[in-house]
Design an enzyme around this catalytic site. Structure first.
Site, short mmCIF file in Angstrom:
data_model
loop_
_atom_site.label_atom_id
_atom_site.label_comp_id
_atom_site.label_asym_id
_atom_site.label_seq_id
_atom_site.Cartn_x
_atom_site.Cartn_y
_atom_site.Cartn_z
N ASP A 211 0.85 -1.20 0.00
CA ASP A 211 0.00 0.00 0.00
C ASP A 211 0.88 1.24 0.00
OD1 ASP A 211 -2.25 -1.53 0.10
OD2 ASP A 211 -2.62 -1.23 2.24
N MET A 212 0.37 2.31 -0.58
CA MET A 212 1.13 3.56 -0.63
C MET A 212 1.60 3.98 0.76
SD MET A 212 -0.01 7.32 -2.07
CE MET A 212 -1.16 7.64 -0.72
#
Length: 561
Positions: A409-410
């Site tokens: 995930d970012m």
């Protein structure tokens, strides 16, 4: 002195906590302004102490989930006299009402007794009553039973006649063979003619039998159709009436923007992926608040929404936590309603990786391992191209592989594995598919976890009305499993190791936050918990078989939190 909820406009009971902001809140990603926090404190005090209506928010049960909690919103406004105050609203109905003292009304109230919806509902209910009576009528059951019995009898008798015809055919064959051995040619010819007549007779007899049963089945079918055709007609009528009623409701939900322009729900949603408005569109707190402000000449200043009470069954909502407006139902509506207001810029359009380095932990001719910083995309996004993929592609232009084998995930930092060749990518992808790649994450949770270790097994799927959020769904969700172990407790927080068995979107974040998981969000989780300086989730260890040396290799980078 507590805030009065005798009117819709609630003056602040104390001096304003801060000057008004220069721009209005961007509703889909925000940190509540001090004025909004002050308004929320007033509203929450009212919710704790009011006695005019009753609703069980489920405060006393932190583990079990249900539908008792509710989303509330505040809109800080300035009236025509230049005074600051706030409006309050709740999503949907509360205490089985659209109208509670001190809360703004809905954009359109479908519960009005004299409204067209109630009249239309009565008409639909009348059709439902007719349908129920027809479907439960003894005549319908008898007609169905008669048709089924007739079809079964026809099948049995026709099958028996076919068997008799086959046996008779075999008998005629035996007669012919015996006659040729014992009779004269003239006698054989006579017998052949007799047997042929018998065969023709049985053939036509079979046709007559089939016709007779077809006739009886046709009669029984027609008798049943007299009843079922009326049921079908009423179902079609009910569907038409319901659709017409729904479209009339959509047309009644008319939303203003800051310039006074009006659009209804049908017009707003016609160009979205939904095409038609989803259930509950226009009933959330934010559209109610803005609509009331525009109608009564209040200037919107800032807003915030928070959850109050027990979490729903599938979504993750924590008591007292702030949440952005939902994407599916509210984004199309608010995109219209905010026209004419100066709004904070969308932070999701800013490149969070700007100025950040991408450290390479290991590389050879076949693969790389990088330590991805938090707030750094793994692959290019819809609006931002800067990512691990782009950086590595620029640094190694000769690489032939697809590069990305898995993602983080970012907001998650840590070890990310990439490949330089197609062959390596294929071999590593196979290891991921077989789940032979081992990964360990570390997370710092905002609270104390009950127990020391275990397995979380909660099926997940995307929330189609509020992407990119994931929800727990036992009916349509995909299996997701995580092993966990507490490795430290400090100042009311818990540090855990997490070993994901599956790799679903936001799996670790949901499994930590959900009441049937660890019931404790990761610090800095702005989707399932509360924002902070960063998401305290880090992929700190990875182990796999090197595709070319065939040796097990592992890499570890400790978290900085």
């Amino acid at each position: 002195m507590p805030t009065s909820f005798d009117t819709f406009f609630h003056p602040f009971p104390a001096p304003a906590a801060a000057p008004p902001p220069d721009r209005f809140t961007f509703p889909f990603h925000y940190t509540p302004h001090p004025l909004a926090l002050q308004a929320v404190a007033c509203l929450q005090d009212h919710l704790r102490n009011q006695t005019e209506w009753q609703h069980d928010f489920g405060h006393n049960n932190e583990v079990e989930v249900g539908a008792k909690g509710k989303m509330f919103g505040v809109l800080v406004v300035e009236n025509e006299a230049g005074e600051l105050g706030f409006l309050a609203a709740y999503s949907g109905k509360l205490a089985n009402s659209n109208h509670l003292p001190g809360f703004v009304p809905p954009v359109y109230d479908v519960l009005l007794a004299e409204g067209f919806y109630k009249k239309g509902e009565k008409e639909v209910n009348a059709v439902n009553a007719q349908l129920e009576a027809l479907e439960q009528a003894p005549e319908l059951a008898l007609a169905k039973e008669n048709l089924a019995r007739t079809q079964a009898q026809a099948k049995d008798e026709i099958a028996k006649e076919k068997a008799d015809i086959k046996a008779a055919k075999q008998d005629r064959k035996r007669q012919r063979e015996a006659a040729r051995a014992t009779m004269s040619p003239e006698q054989v010819t006579a017998l052949e003619e007799q047997l042929a007549r018998e065969s023709v007779g049985r053939h036509f007899g079979m046709k007559d039998l089939v016709k007779a049963w077809d006739k009886r089945i046709e009669t029984a079918t027609r008798e049943l159709a007299v009843l079922t055709d009326e049921i079908t007609r009423l179902k079609t009528l009910r569907k038409t009436m319901s659709n017409d009623l729904q479209h009339r409701i959509f047309a009644e939900y008319r939303f203003l923007d800051a310039n006074g322009e009006v659009r209804d729900l049908t017009d707003i949603f016609k160009d979205t992926i939904f095409k038609t408005p989803p259930a509950g569109a226009g009933e959330c707190a934010a559209p109610k608040l803005l609509q009331f402000a525009y109608l009564h000449s209040y200037k919107p200043v800032a807003m915030a929404e928070f959850w109050w009470g027990q979490s729903p069954r599938s979504e993750i909502r924590k008591h007292g936590h702030y949440y952005p407006a939902c994407r599916g139902k509210c984004e199309p509506i608010l995109s219209h309603m905010l026209v004419g207001l100066e709004v904070d810029p969308n932070p999701m359009l800013e490149n969070p990786a700007a100025g950040k380095e991408l450290p390479i932990v290991f590389q050879d001719d076949h693969l790389l391992v990088v330590n991805k910083p938090h707030e750094f995309l793994s692959v290019p996004g819809r609006n931002i191209e800067d990512s691990v993929w782009l950086r590595i592609k620029q640094q190694f232009p000769e690489a032939t592989g697809p590069l990305i084998v898995h993602r983080l995930d970012m907001s998650t930092s840590g070890l990310l594995l990439l490949t330089k060749t197609k062959e390596t990518h294929k071999l590593l992808q196979h290891q991921f598919f077989k789940r032979s790649v081992k990964k360990r994450y570390v997370a710092l949770l905002e609270g104390e976890v009950a127990g020391d270790e275990g397995i979380i097994d909660l099926p997940l799927r995307g929330d189609i009305e509020d992407r990119p959020r994931q929800i727990v769904c036992h009916e349509h969700g995909k299996t997701s499993r995580t092993h966990w172990k507490v490795v430290g407790r400090e100042n009311g927080r818990t540090r855990v190791h997490l070993w994901p068995v599956t790799g679903r979107t936001h799996q670790l974040r949901v499994h930590c936050a959900h009441p049937h998981g660890l019931n404790t969000p990761i610090i800095g989780d702005d989707l399932y918990g509360q924002p902070a300086d960063r998401l305290h989730l880090h992929a700190e260890w990875i182990s796999f078989i090197h595709p070319h040396t065939k040796e097990e290799v592992s890499f570890e980078v400790k978290a900085t939190f």
